[in-house]
Write a protein that holds these residues in place. Structure first.
Motif, PDB file in Angstrom:
ATOM      1  N   GLU A 224       0.840  -1.194   0.000  1.00 47.03           N
ATOM      2  CA  GLU A 224       0.000   0.000   0.000  1.00 47.03           C
ATOM      3  C   GLU A 224       0.875   1.244   0.000  1.00 47.03           C
ATOM      4  OE1 GLU A 224      -3.872  -1.702   2.463  1.00 47.03           O
ATOM      5  OE2 GLU A 224      -2.167  -0.890   3.585  1.00 47.03           O
ATOM      6  N   SER A 225       0.313   2.350  -0.442  1.00 47.41           N
ATOM      7  CA  SER A 225       1.065   3.601  -0.487  1.00 47.41           C
ATOM      8  C   SER A 225       1.439   4.037   0.918  1.00 47.41           C
ATOM      9  CB  SER A 225       0.240   4.695  -1.165  1.00 47.41           C
ATOM     10  OG  SER A 225      -0.041   4.354  -2.508  1.00 47.41           O
ATOM     11  N   ALA A 226       2.696   4.394   1.085  1.00 44.89           N
ATOM     12  CA  ALA A 226       3.150   4.889   2.388  1.00 44.89           C
ATOM     13  C   ALA A 226       2.629   6.307   2.616  1.00 44.89           C
ATOM     14  CB  ALA A 226       4.668   4.862   2.452  1.00 44.89           C
ATOM     15  N   MET A 231      -1.044  11.397   9.741  1.00 44.98           N
ATOM     16  CA  MET A 231      -2.217  11.604   8.898  1.00 44.98           C
ATOM     17  C   MET A 231      -3.378  10.727   9.347  1.00 44.98           C
ATOM     18  SD  MET A 231      -2.518  10.760   4.800  1.00 44.98           S
ATOM     19  CE  MET A 231      -1.254  11.928   4.327  1.00 44.98           C
ATOM     20  N   GLY A 232      -3.064   9.632  10.026  1.00 45.98           N
ATOM     21  CA  GLY A 232      -4.102   8.697  10.441  1.00 45.98           C
ATOM     22  C   GLY A 232      -4.442   7.714   9.362  1.00 45.98           C
ATOM     23  N   LEU A 233      -4.949   8.233   8.244  1.00 43.19           N
ATOM     24  CA  LEU A 233      -5.348   7.409   7.109  1.00 43.19           C
ATOM     25  C   LEU A 233      -5.636   8.351   5.951  1.00 43.19           C
ATOM     26  CD1 LEU A 233      -5.885   4.279   6.817  1.00 43.19           C
ATOM     27  CD2 LEU A 233      -8.323   4.844   6.987  1.00 43.19           C
ATOM     28  N   PRO A 234      -5.159   8.025   4.747  1.00 47.64           N
ATOM     29  CA  PRO A 234      -5.509   8.872   3.600  1.00 47.64           C
ATOM     30  C   PRO A 234      -7.019   8.924   3.400  1.00 47.64           C
ATOM     31  CG  PRO A 234      -3.722   7.365   3.047  1.00 47.64           C
ATOM     32  CD  PRO A 234      -4.250   6.931   4.376  1.00 47.64           C
ATOM     33  N   HIS A 286      -7.150   2.203  21.019  1.00 49.50           N
ATOM     34  CA  HIS A 286      -6.271   3.348  20.769  1.00 49.50           C
ATOM     35  C   HIS A 286      -5.761   3.354  19.333  1.00 49.50           C
ATOM     36  CE1 HIS A 286      -5.781   5.413  24.668  1.00 49.50           C
ATOM     37  NE2 HIS A 286      -6.022   4.235  25.213  1.00 49.50           N
ATOM     38  N   LEU A 287      -5.563   2.181  18.750  1.00 47.94           N
ATOM     39  CA  LEU A 287      -5.133   2.124  17.355  1.00 47.94           C
ATOM     40  C   LEU A 287      -6.228   2.648  16.435  1.00 47.94           C
ATOM     41  CD1 LEU A 287      -2.661   1.236  15.701  1.00 47.94           C
ATOM     42  CD2 LEU A 287      -3.735  -1.015  15.452  1.00 47.94           C
ATOM     43  N   ASN A 288      -7.479   2.352  16.762  1.00 45.02           N
ATOM     44  CA  ASN A 288      -8.597   2.924  16.002  1.00 45.02           C
ATOM     45  C   ASN A 288      -8.598   4.441  16.095  1.00 45.02           C
ATOM     46  OD1 ASN A 288      -9.905   0.646  14.877  1.00 45.02           O
ATOM     47  ND2 ASN A 288     -10.893   0.182  16.821  1.00 45.02           N
ATOM     48  N   TRP A 289      -8.449   4.972  17.321  1.00 43.14           N
ATOM     49  CA  TRP A 289      -8.432   6.426  17.479  1.00 43.14           C
ATOM     50  C   TRP A 289      -7.243   7.048  16.750  1.00 43.14           C
ATOM     51  CZ3 TRP A 289      -9.329   4.845  23.111  1.00 43.14           C
ATOM     52  CH2 TRP A 289     -10.703   4.759  23.376  1.00 43.14           C
ATOM     53  N   ALA A 290      -6.111   6.356  16.763  1.00 44.07           N
ATOM     54  CA  ALA A 290      -4.916   6.867  16.087  1.00 44.07           C
ATOM     55  C   ALA A 290      -5.013   6.712  14.578  1.00 44.07           C
ATOM     56  CB  ALA A 290      -3.673   6.143  16.604  1.00 44.07           C
ATOM     57  N   THR A 291      -6.092   6.146  14.107  1.00 45.74           N
ATOM     58  CA  THR A 291      -6.326   6.017  12.677  1.00 45.74           C
ATOM     59  C   THR A 291      -7.406   6.991  12.227  1.00 45.74           C
ATOM     60  OG1 THR A 291      -5.677   3.677  12.737  1.00 45.74           O
ATOM     61  CG2 THR A 291      -6.963   4.403  10.839  1.00 45.74           C
ATOM     62  N   GLN A 295      -7.140  10.931  11.296  1.00 44.33           N
ATOM     63  CA  GLN A 295      -7.578  11.337   9.957  1.00 44.33           C
ATOM     64  C   GLN A 295      -8.497  12.554  10.044  1.00 44.33           C
ATOM     65  OE1 GLN A 295     -10.709   9.081   7.927  1.00 44.33           O
ATOM     66  NE2 GLN A 295      -9.323   8.821   6.172  1.00 44.33           N
ATOM     67  N   ASP A 296      -9.427  12.523  10.988  1.00 42.83           N
ATOM     68  CA  ASP A 296     -10.347  13.644  11.165  1.00 42.83           C
ATOM     69  C   ASP A 296      -9.591  14.925  11.512  1.00 42.83           C
ATOM     70  OD1 ASP A 296     -13.175  14.758  11.828  1.00 42.83           O
ATOM     71  OD2 ASP A 296     -12.023  15.132  13.656  1.00 42.83           O
ATOM     72  N   ILE A 297      -8.630  14.820  12.423  1.00 44.51           N
ATOM     73  CA  ILE A 297      -7.891  16.007  12.849  1.00 44.51           C
ATOM     74  C   ILE A 297      -6.980  16.527  11.743  1.00 44.51           C
ATOM     75  CG2 ILE A 297      -6.127  16.852  14.449  1.00 44.51           C
ATOM     76  CD1 ILE A 297      -7.296  14.865  16.528  1.00 44.51           C
ATOM     77  N   SER A 298      -6.144  15.648  11.189  1.00 40.80           N
ATOM     78  CA  SER A 298      -5.119  16.088  10.244  1.00 40.80           C
ATOM     79  C   SER A 298      -5.678  16.405   8.862  1.00 40.80           C
ATOM     80  CB  SER A 298      -4.023  15.024  10.120  1.00 40.80           C
ATOM     81  OG  SER A 298      -3.330  14.871  11.336  1.00 40.80           O
ATOM     82  N   MET A 299      -6.568  15.538   8.377  1.00 41.66           N
ATOM     83  CA  MET A 299      -7.022  15.676   6.994  1.00 41.66           C
ATOM     84  C   MET A 299      -8.239  16.586   6.852  1.00 41.66           C
ATOM     85  SD  MET A 299      -4.653  14.046   5.699  1.00 41.66           S
ATOM     86  CE  MET A 299      -5.183  14.120   3.987  1.00 41.66           C
ATOM     87  N   ARG A 300      -9.151  16.546   7.828  1.00 42.01           N
ATOM     88  CA  ARG A 300     -10.344  17.397   7.708  1.00 42.01           C
ATOM     89  C   ARG A 300     -10.141  18.722   8.433  1.00 42.01           C
ATOM     90  NH1 ARG A 300     -13.980  19.180  10.779  1.00 42.01           N
ATOM     91  NH2 ARG A 300     -13.217  17.927  12.528  1.00 42.01           N
ATOM     92  N   LYS A 301      -9.894  18.647   9.724  1.00 38.99           N
ATOM     93  CA  LYS A 301      -9.812  19.866  10.542  1.00 38.99           C
ATOM     94  C   LYS A 301      -8.648  20.758  10.114  1.00 38.99           C
ATOM     95  CE  LYS A 301      -9.445  21.246  15.415  1.00 38.99           C
ATOM     96  NZ  LYS A 301     -10.765  21.891  15.529  1.00 38.99           N
TER      97      LYS A 301
END
Length: 475
Positions: A224-226, A231-234, A286-291, A295-301
């Motif tokens: 998969e793309s690194a 970022m959490g998740l693209p 915690h892994l779910n939250w870190a995903t 993603q919500d914080i870094s990519m959306r917010k």
């Protein structure tokens, strides 16, 4: 075409009176553009005789209001609740319904209760604060001005409540508050609080992501793309929570009994739990939250900017720490993104109201060491006289015990009404003296002499850009 009352109110900027609303008796009016709540059958588990109302405000937040039998505003207490999470996705009435059922203890203690779903999912602390304050105004329009109002924040919602208490108290703090009358809130209860803000509370999760990836190399997989793990998740990823659980189980055996794990799985799991100081059953949450929360914080917010970093962290607890520190992905937080996250999520420590925190010492969702960071922040802001912190011998994050919550609210009310500032010892005595209906023998687990260690003792320190917190002077 006939417009429904809520839409008419929104378009016309007027308040619509609906069945079950007691506007004639109210000392306040609903926020402009919002219909008053309507009577509704109470959810299951709510005390008999409770009057329930619900609705959706003009910005889209669902809510419940519940009033105990024989409650009267001139003598009654209102508890305004800010829920944890945060949930992702669109708001639902079911979110607020679950909160009302969980916190029905407030109704059984004789207090009215109001809770909002918030207008949106995701990490938006100040928006959630606005939603909660708007609900308070709606509640007063529906049931009248209570004698006292207690603001209660649970988990992530404790951060929401802490920020609210800085903004919606006096005209000099909130210039929008220009009308005379009682203060919006009289006291604040923060339970199992995420009280180090977004800039510090999530450090353990970025550590989990990078250490997990160094050990497992499957989130993302090699084919998969690194991407930077902060970022959490693209956004384009289709990964589901079930698929992530499968990956974690394949690497760690985290969903299996110890006897069913391979030696390699057990070794990797042992390494991960020692390094990030999380028990086995907390790795996947915690892994779910870190995903998805990342993603919500870094990519959306933050529009693709990363506020999470691990520069300077020295990880320890593995069979080969030098190799681990060489292999983990190193992330540098974007200073502007970190500052923006801090402005929204970080409590300033500038307490203006009597504030009581209650936190389980073995809480692995929100570490009890977050309280030490909050304590130091409050002391730095010169407001230590407004804070009492009490610790309980609890592991459960979402709920401790009826007796402890009833005692905490009662102690806050005595602090406001009589000037009797509580401490852990007096709260423990109050809890044990409760009537038998609260089961004090099993429900009072207050650790009178406990004080948490520093947050740095739980989560390794790192180099970070200084975050300017409004209202707090840094040395």
């Amino acid at each position: 075409m006939t417009l429904n009352p809520l839409l008419s109110a929104l378009l016309l900027g007027t308040t619509v009176l609906t069945a079950g609303a007691q506007s004639a008796q109210s000392a306040s009016s609903a926020p402009s553009g919002t219909a008053l709540p309507t009577a509704a059958p109470c959810p299951t588990g709510i005390p008999e005789g409770t009057r329930c109302l619900n609705g959706r405000d003009y910005l889209g937040a669902y809510y419940w209001i519940a009033v105990p039998k024989d409650w009267a505003p001139e003598t009654g207490v209102l508890v305004v609740h800010a829920h944890g999470g945060p949930a992702l996705g669109e708001p639902t009435l079911a979110r607020s319904t679950a909160d009302l059922q969980r916190w029905s203890v407030m109704l059984r203690a004789g207090h009215a209760w109001a809770g909002s779903s918030f207008r949106q999912g995701g990490v938006e602390v100040l928006a959630a604060a606005e939603d909660t304050e708007r609900l308070r105004q709606l509640t007063l329009a529906a049931i009248g001005q209570p004698r006292r109002t207690v603001l209660h924040g649970q988990s992530w919602g404790a951060g929401v409540a802490a920020r609210m208490a800085e903004r919606y108290v006096t005209p000099d703090i909130d210039p929008r508050r220009t009308t005379p009358g009682p203060l919006p809130y009289d006291a604040v209860l923060l339970t199992s609080g995420v009280l180090a803000g977004g800039t510090r509370s999530y450090d353990v999760r970025i550590d989990l992501r990078v250490v997990y990836q160094a050990l497992c190399n499957n989130h993302p997989k090699p084919e998969e793309s690194a991407y930077p793990l902060g970022m959490g998740l693209p956004l384009e990823s289709k990964l589901t929570r079930a698929e992530l659980a499968e990956r974690a189980d394949a690497c760690l055996g985290v969903q299996r009994k110890p006897a069913e794990r391979s030696a390699a799985q057990q070794q990797r799991l042992n390494t991960l739990t020692r390094v990030v100081k999380l028990p086995e059953n907390e790795i996947l949450p915690h892994l779910n939250w870190a995903t998805w929360h990342f993603q919500d914080i870094s990519m959306r917010k933050l529009k693709g900017r990363n506020p999470f970093g691990n520069e300077g962290v020295q990880y320890s607890g593995s069979p080969d720490d030098a190799a681990l520190n060489r292999d983990v992905q190193r992330l540098r937080a974007d200073p502007a993104a970190l500052a923006e996250l801090g402005r929204d999520t970080d409590p300033t420590g500038r307490l203006l109201l009597p504030t009581l925190t209650l936190h389980g010492t073995d809480d692995m969702t929100a570490f009890v060491e977050l309280e030490s960071h909050f304590r130091d922040n409050v002391a730095e802001a010169g407001a230590a006289d407004k804070l009492v912190q009490v610790y309980t011998a609890d592991r459960e994050h979402s709920y401790s015990s009826d007796a402890q919550y009833v005692s905490a609210v009662g102690a806050l009310l005595d602090w406001v009404d009589k000037g009797s500032k509580p401490d852990a010892a007096s709260l423990s005595q109050r809890c044990k003296a409760l009537p038998a209906q609260w089961q004090p023998a099993s429900g009072c687990r207050i650790r009178v002499d406990y004080q948490p260690a520093s947050l740095d003792s739980r989560v390794p320190p790192r180099r970070r850009a200084e975050v300017a917190t409004p209202g707090v002077k840094r040395p």
